[in-house]
Write a protein that holds these residues in place. Structure first.
Motif, PDB file in Angstrom:
ATOM      1  N   GLY A  54      -4.691  -8.201  22.251  1.00 45.42           N
ATOM      2  CA  GLY A  54      -6.041  -8.491  21.767  1.00 45.42           C
ATOM      3  C   GLY A  54      -6.078  -8.833  20.285  1.00 45.42           C
ATOM      4  N   ASP A  55      -7.088  -8.285  19.610  1.00 42.63           N
ATOM      5  CA  ASP A  55      -7.244  -8.553  18.180  1.00 42.63           C
ATOM      6  C   ASP A  55      -6.550  -7.503  17.307  1.00 42.63           C
ATOM      7  N   ILE A  56      -5.832  -6.587  17.930  1.00 43.98           N
ATOM      8  CA  ILE A  56      -5.204  -5.498  17.173  1.00 43.98           C
ATOM      9  C   ILE A  56      -4.163  -5.998  16.173  1.00 43.98           C
ATOM     10  N   PRO A  57      -3.338  -7.010  16.489  1.00 49.96           N
ATOM     11  CA  PRO A  57      -2.410  -7.507  15.463  1.00 49.96           C
ATOM     12  C   PRO A  57      -3.132  -7.997  14.200  1.00 49.96           C
ATOM     13  N   LYS A  58      -4.282  -8.644  14.364  1.00 49.14           N
ATOM     14  CA  LYS A  58      -5.059  -9.103  13.203  1.00 49.14           C
ATOM     15  C   LYS A  58      -5.613  -7.908  12.421  1.00 49.14           C
ATOM     16  N   ARG A  59      -6.089  -6.900  13.123  1.00 46.31           N
ATOM     17  CA  ARG A  59      -6.599  -5.704  12.439  1.00 46.31           C
ATOM     18  C   ARG A  59      -5.479  -4.991  11.704  1.00 46.31           C
ATOM     19  N   ASP A  60      -4.299  -4.913  12.331  1.00 44.44           N
ATOM     20  CA  ASP A  60      -3.149  -4.294  11.663  1.00 44.44           C
ATOM     21  C   ASP A  60      -2.781  -5.059  10.394  1.00 44.44           C
ATOM     22  N   ALA A  61      -2.831  -6.387  10.462  1.00 45.44           N
ATOM     23  CA  ALA A  61      -2.502  -7.212   9.294  1.00 45.44           C
ATOM     24  C   ALA A  61      -3.506  -6.977   8.167  1.00 45.44           C
ATOM     25  N   ARG A  62      -4.801  -6.872   8.495  1.00 48.18           N
ATOM     26  CA  ARG A  62      -5.822  -6.577   7.469  1.00 48.18           C
ATOM     27  C   ARG A  62      -5.578  -5.206   6.853  1.00 48.18           C
ATOM     28  N   ARG A  63      -5.259  -4.255   7.693  1.00 45.28           N
ATOM     29  CA  ARG A  63      -4.984  -2.888   7.224  1.00 45.28           C
ATOM     30  C   ARG A  63      -3.774  -2.880   6.297  1.00 45.28           C
ATOM     31  N   ASP A  64      -2.701  -3.562   6.704  1.00 50.45           N
ATOM     32  CA  ASP A  64      -1.492  -3.624   5.877  1.00 50.45           C
ATOM     33  C   ASP A  64      -1.785  -4.285   4.538  1.00 50.45           C
ATOM     34  N   ALA A  65      -2.585  -5.362   4.560  1.00 52.27           N
ATOM     35  CA  ALA A  65      -2.935  -6.051   3.310  1.00 52.27           C
ATOM     36  C   ALA A  65      -3.738  -5.127   2.396  1.00 52.27           C
ATOM     37  N   TRP A  66      -4.678  -4.382   2.964  1.00 56.38           N
ATOM     38  CA  TRP A  66      -5.477  -3.458   2.171  1.00 56.38           C
ATOM     39  C   TRP A  66      -4.594  -2.373   1.553  1.00 56.38           C
ATOM     40  N   LEU A  67      -3.685  -1.819   2.350  1.00 59.57           N
ATOM     41  CA  LEU A  67      -2.787  -0.786   1.829  1.00 59.57           C
ATOM     42  C   LEU A  67      -1.902  -1.340   0.711  1.00 59.57           C
ATOM     43  N   LYS A  68      -1.465  -2.581   0.855  1.00 58.96           N
ATOM     44  CA  LYS A  68      -0.649  -3.214  -0.181  1.00 58.96           C
ATOM     45  C   LYS A  68      -1.459  -3.374  -1.468  1.00 58.96           C
ATOM     46  N   GLU A  69      -2.732  -3.753  -1.339  1.00 60.29           N
ATOM     47  CA  GLU A  69      -3.611  -3.870  -2.508  1.00 60.29           C
ATOM     48  C   GLU A  69      -3.755  -2.540  -3.244  1.00 60.29           C
ATOM     49  N   GLN A  70      -3.625  -1.439  -2.500  1.00 59.35           N
ATOM     50  CA  GLN A  70      -3.741  -0.107  -3.092  1.00 59.35           C
ATOM     51  C   GLN A  70      -2.409   0.377  -3.667  1.00 59.35           C
ATOM     52  N   GLY A  71      -1.381  -0.466  -3.592  1.00 63.10           N
ATOM     53  CA  GLY A  71      -0.071  -0.105  -4.128  1.00 63.10           C
ATOM     54  C   GLY A  71       0.871   0.513  -3.115  1.00 63.10           C
ATOM     55  N   GLY A  72       0.508   0.445  -1.851  1.00 62.26           N
ATOM     56  CA  GLY A  72       1.327   1.054  -0.806  1.00 62.26           C
ATOM     57  C   GLY A  72       2.221   0.054  -0.090  1.00 62.26           C
ATOM     58  N   THR A  73       3.150   0.610   0.638  1.00 60.92           N
ATOM     59  CA  THR A  73       4.048  -0.168   1.493  1.00 60.92           C
ATOM     60  C   THR A  73       3.895   0.377   2.907  1.00 60.92           C
ATOM     61  N   VAL A  74       3.917  -0.516   3.881  1.00 68.23           N
ATOM     62  CA  VAL A  74       3.777  -0.100   5.279  1.00 68.23           C
ATOM     63  C   VAL A  74       5.065  -0.427   6.020  1.00 68.23           C
ATOM     64  N   LEU A  75       5.573   0.553   6.715  1.00 65.37           N
ATOM     65  CA  LEU A  75       6.718   0.372   7.593  1.00 65.37           C
ATOM     66  C   LEU A  75       6.218   0.572   9.016  1.00 65.37           C
ATOM     67  N   ARG A  76       6.296  -0.487   9.821  1.00 66.12           N
ATOM     68  CA  ARG A  76       5.856  -0.404  11.218  1.00 66.12           C
ATOM     69  C   ARG A  76       7.070  -0.278  12.116  1.00 66.12           C
ATOM     70  N   ILE A  77       7.028   0.730  12.972  1.00 68.57           N
ATOM     71  CA  ILE A  77       8.125   1.002  13.900  1.00 68.57           C
ATOM     72  C   ILE A  77       7.597   0.823  15.316  1.00 68.57           C
ATOM     73  N   PRO A  78       8.200  -0.063  16.101  1.00 73.94           N
ATOM     74  CA  PRO A  78       7.752  -0.208  17.487  1.00 73.94           C
ATOM     75  C   PRO A  78       8.123   1.034  18.297  1.00 73.94           C
ATOM     76  N   ALA A  79       7.179   1.483  19.096  1.00 78.02           N
ATOM     77  CA  ALA A  79       7.392   2.672  19.911  1.00 78.02           C
ATOM     78  C   ALA A  79       7.698   2.282  21.341  1.00 78.02           C
ATOM     79  N   SER A  80       8.447   3.136  21.998  1.00 79.06           N
ATOM     80  CA  SER A  80       8.642   3.006  23.441  1.00 79.06           C
ATOM     81  C   SER A  80       8.624   4.403  24.011  1.00 79.06           C
ATOM     82  N   ASN A  81       7.933   4.549  25.122  1.00 83.17           N
ATOM     83  CA  ASN A  81       7.817   5.871  25.752  1.00 83.17           C
ATOM     84  C   ASN A  81       8.873   6.039  26.807  1.00 83.17           C
TER      85      ASN A  81
END
Length: 81
Positions: A54-81
């Motif tokens: 769905g639109d979750i990849p776009k929301r994740d990208a906005r979130r990552d961009a916002w965190l970067k603006e705040q001086g943060g770094t995001v590490l995304r790890i794919p999960a598998s159950n």
């Protein structure tokens, strides 16, 4: 927490006298981060199947961009159950 998050949390919270300290489910602005290391300004997100739908990849990208603006770094790890 999902099983992959639990496994990662066990490793992240292991005591290391000079190692980084992580918080889980840490509020940061309008978001709640899976794991956060304040000293490194590092957010670790464990992404399950839904993060590729769905639109979750776009929301994740906005979130990552916002965190970067705040001086943060995001590490995304794919999960598998």
């Amino acid at each position: 927490m999902t099983p992959p998050e639990v496994l990662l949390w066990v490793k992240l919270r292991a005591f290391r006298p000079d190692g980084p300290r992580f918080r889980r489910q840490h509020p940061f602005g309008p978001y709640v981060l899976d794991f956060y290391c304040p000293a490194a300004h590092l957010a670790v997100e464990v992404d399950g199947y839904v993060h590729g739908t769905g639109d979750i990849p776009k929301r994740d990208a906005r979130r990552d961009a916002w965190l970067k603006e705040q001086g943060g770094t995001v590490l995304r790890i794919p999960a598998s159950n």
